[in-house]
Write a protein that holds these residues in place. Structure first.
Motif: not given
Length: 195
Positions: A35-37, A74-82, A119-124, A177-178
């Motif tokens: 699923x990664x790609x 989810x907010x904490x994950x999003x902040x770590x993603x940014x 991104x992948x760990x964020x999605x997972x 970050x984008x």
């Protein structure tokens, strides 16, 4: 008193359980690797999963605490993603070379943005937590009666404050970050001759 037959019967059982667990983890990891790609497809599936979760919450009119906890997570994950992996705000001495860091002045060398949470760990993490939250909606013990508008207002306030702080951090250390417009290079076909 134990005789030797009890120990020998226990060892193959542990071996079978261990082999089964190893096989299940291999199948799980293989599925994740396949699923990664497919970034867009993964996120579409997760958004659909979140929509089903929200539909269940609205239909059953309950489990608002589960929804609130899921939103905070989810907010904490999003902040770590940014956030960059090596935060320039935490680099007090500035002289040590702990690895790549964001440039703080225009004269410094460009260094790529490396996320604290890829991104992948964020999605997972979002997908796993949504599945767990969905499963929690089938347990009545998690259906704590609360006045949900207060939770919604508190979440919106928390989101705005957190994002304001994150945007100030991005402006202060000049990072985005984008990447919207990455340069695309044309490949040269080796069969075409250049004259």
């Amino acid at each position: 008193m134990m005789d030797g037959n009890d120990l020998t019967s226990e060892t193959p059982r542990k071996g079978i359980i261990s082999q089964g667990w190893t096989r299940i983890s291999q199948i799980y990891q293989g599925t994740l690797d396949r699923w990664t790609p497919y970034t867009r497809g993964r996120w579409i599936g997760t958004i659909l999963l979140l929509a089903v979760f929200m539909l269940r919450i609205f239909a059953k009119q309950g489990w608002y605490i589960v929804t609130y906890a899921l939103g905070i997570y989810h907010l904490n994950l999003f902040i770590a993603f940014l956030t960059p992996k090596i935060d320039p705000a935490m680099d007090f001495d500035g002289d040590d070379d702990n690895g790549p860091a964001l440039p703080t002045r225009s004269s410094e060398e460009f260094r790529p943005f490396i996320r604290r949470l890829p991104e992948f760990k964020f999605w997972l993490s979002v997908t796993k937590s949504t599945i767990i939250g969905f499963c929690c909606t089938f347990i009545d013990a998690f259906n704590v009666p609360v006045f949900w508008p207060i939770l919604v207002m508190y979440f919106i306030t928390l989101f705005c404050i957190t994002m304001k702080r994150q945007i100030k951090h991005m402006i202060k250390y000049r990072y985005l970050p984008f990447t919207h417009s990455k340069p695309k290079y044309k490949t040269i076909d080796p069969t075409v001759s250049v004259n």
